[in-house]
Design an enzyme around this catalytic site. Sequence first.
Site, PDB file in Angstrom:
ATOM      1  CG  ASP A  80       1.691  10.833  -6.293  1.00  0.00           C
ATOM      2  OD1 ASP A  80       2.154  11.808  -5.698  1.00  0.00           O
ATOM      3  OD2 ASP A  80       1.339   9.788  -5.721  1.00  0.00           O
ATOM      4  N   GLY A  83      -3.836  13.877  -6.320  1.00  0.00           N
ATOM      5  CA  GLY A  83      -5.236  13.517  -6.589  1.00  0.00           C
ATOM      6  C   GLY A  83      -5.635  12.219  -5.909  1.00  0.00           C
ATOM      7  CG  PHE A  84      -4.359   7.577  -4.994  1.00  0.00           C
ATOM      8  CD1 PHE A  84      -5.305   6.763  -5.596  1.00  0.00           C
ATOM      9  CD2 PHE A  84      -3.774   7.145  -3.816  1.00  0.00           C
ATOM     10  CE1 PHE A  84      -5.669   5.543  -5.038  1.00  0.00           C
ATOM     11  CE2 PHE A  84      -4.128   5.921  -3.247  1.00  0.00           C
ATOM     12  CZ  PHE A  84      -5.077   5.120  -3.859  1.00  0.00           C
ATOM     13  CG  ASP A 138      -6.136  12.388 -10.870  1.00  0.00           C
ATOM     14  OD1 ASP A 138      -5.238  12.806 -10.108  1.00  0.00           O
ATOM     15  OD2 ASP A 138      -6.506  11.208 -10.870  1.00  0.00           O
ATOM     16  CD  GLN A 190      -9.596   9.417 -12.168  1.00  0.00           C
ATOM     17  OE1 GLN A 190     -10.270   8.414 -11.924  1.00  0.00           O
ATOM     18  NE2 GLN A 190      -8.427   9.637 -11.558  1.00  0.00           N
ATOM     19  CG  ASP A 267       3.091   4.088  -8.883  1.00  0.00           C
ATOM     20  OD1 ASP A 267       2.265   4.208  -9.803  1.00  0.00           O
ATOM     21  OD2 ASP A 267       2.838   4.399  -7.702  1.00  0.00           O
ATOM     22  CB  CYS A 320      17.527 -13.804  -6.547  1.00  0.00           C
ATOM     23  SG  CYS A 320      17.478 -12.032  -6.222  1.00  0.00           S
ATOM     24  CB  CYS A 322      19.221  -9.276  -4.559  1.00  0.00           C
ATOM     25  SG  CYS A 322      18.654 -10.244  -3.162  1.00  0.00           S
ATOM     26  CG  HIS A 351      14.448 -11.241  -2.518  1.00  0.00           C
ATOM     27  ND1 HIS A 351      15.221 -11.983  -3.387  1.00  0.00           N
ATOM     28  CD2 HIS A 351      13.171 -11.666  -2.693  1.00  0.00           C
ATOM     29  CE1 HIS A 351      14.440 -12.837  -4.040  1.00  0.00           C
ATOM     30  NE2 HIS A 351      13.192 -12.662  -3.631  1.00  0.00           N
TER      31      HIS A 351
END
Length: 380
Positions: A80, A83-84, A138, A190, A267, A320, A322, A351
């Site tokens: 990334d 900007g965040f 951004d 934005q 994400d 599951c 895993c 998990h």
Amino acid sequence: MNQHRTTLHLPHGQIRLPAFLPDATLGVVRNVDSTDLEQCGVEAVVMNTFHLMQRPGSSTITSLGGLHNMTGWPHPIITDSGGFQAYSLIRQNAKFGSINDKGITFLPEGSDRKFHLTPEKSIQLQLSYGADIVVCLDDCTHVDNSFETQQESVKRTNEWAERCKDEFQRLIQQKRLLQERKPLLFAVIQGGGYHELRKQCAEALLEIGFDGFGFGGWPLDSKGQLLTDIITYTRELVPPELPMHALGIGHPANVVECARMGYHIFDSAMPTRDARHSRLYVFTTPDSLPAPASTEKWFSYLYVNDDKAIKNDEPVSRSCDCLCCSRYSVAYLHHLFKIKDSLFLRLATIHNLRFMAQLIERLRSEQYVQQGLPADRQSR
Ligand SMILES: [Zn+2]
């Protein structure tokens, strides 16, 4: 369906869409290693340009041959832009830096160094890290910010995106990167909660031309609810065949909702953070997800620190596959949590990441994601 939309072909492999990417902010998904991630079905991760420029520092990363080599992760990485972090640090508290048209200056807490990030610098760093998807710097806002703030953010985001694209093209030419070694360049839209500003931002960015786009700004309202209306609207501003990243969205229900709107990449640190806090995700329906209008509950939380877990000899989830569920009981996890053994953190993280991968598999197979929502569900 458009081929480009189902799979992104990148220098370090492919990402099948939709995809959930865990956050490896400082070059690691906390408590697990690259082989754990592969076993969970993780195809790509997100790393953070701003945090990595502080630690271990960009010259160290470059001398180690880039992020893939440094972290032992041979698969795609999205970086990334930083900007965040300007939003989360500086907009919340001006003593941590400043933002102007030139770029962003950070004064991180506990650091005696200033860090400057300009659109050009952000692109230079991301390319030197070896990222597969590079994101334009951004000017990120919160939906509650004023119209004037949002307007300024859109103007700056668009100007910065143009500078990012110029720098990206200059460096690609300079490095003489062949098409298959060339990363993709994404821009972030934005505009806060204002339809006209989102439209203005998207149109300007589409005019410059990018490989994909992100929904920018904090995606939840002050009550923690998904900003469904503006997220849907923003998706519709971008042609459906162009990939779109719902930045920071990782709550399972929000991932499903946004995937059905046509977003492809997600994400978040939420699933791994929840795991560390003993909150594990469990499907309550066997294979598929309920239809969009349904109120059926399809997943629940299992709290490993709960007293009910003390003598629970069952796995976290019978469905599951895993490492955690195929070998260990809830009671054992509870014990590991209570004695604060790091194995708990690893198993719990594995998990929840496997749950997210299974969620994505369910989404990939469903008609609402492959064809987009029926028209009557699009204009809510
Ligand atoms: Zn499991």
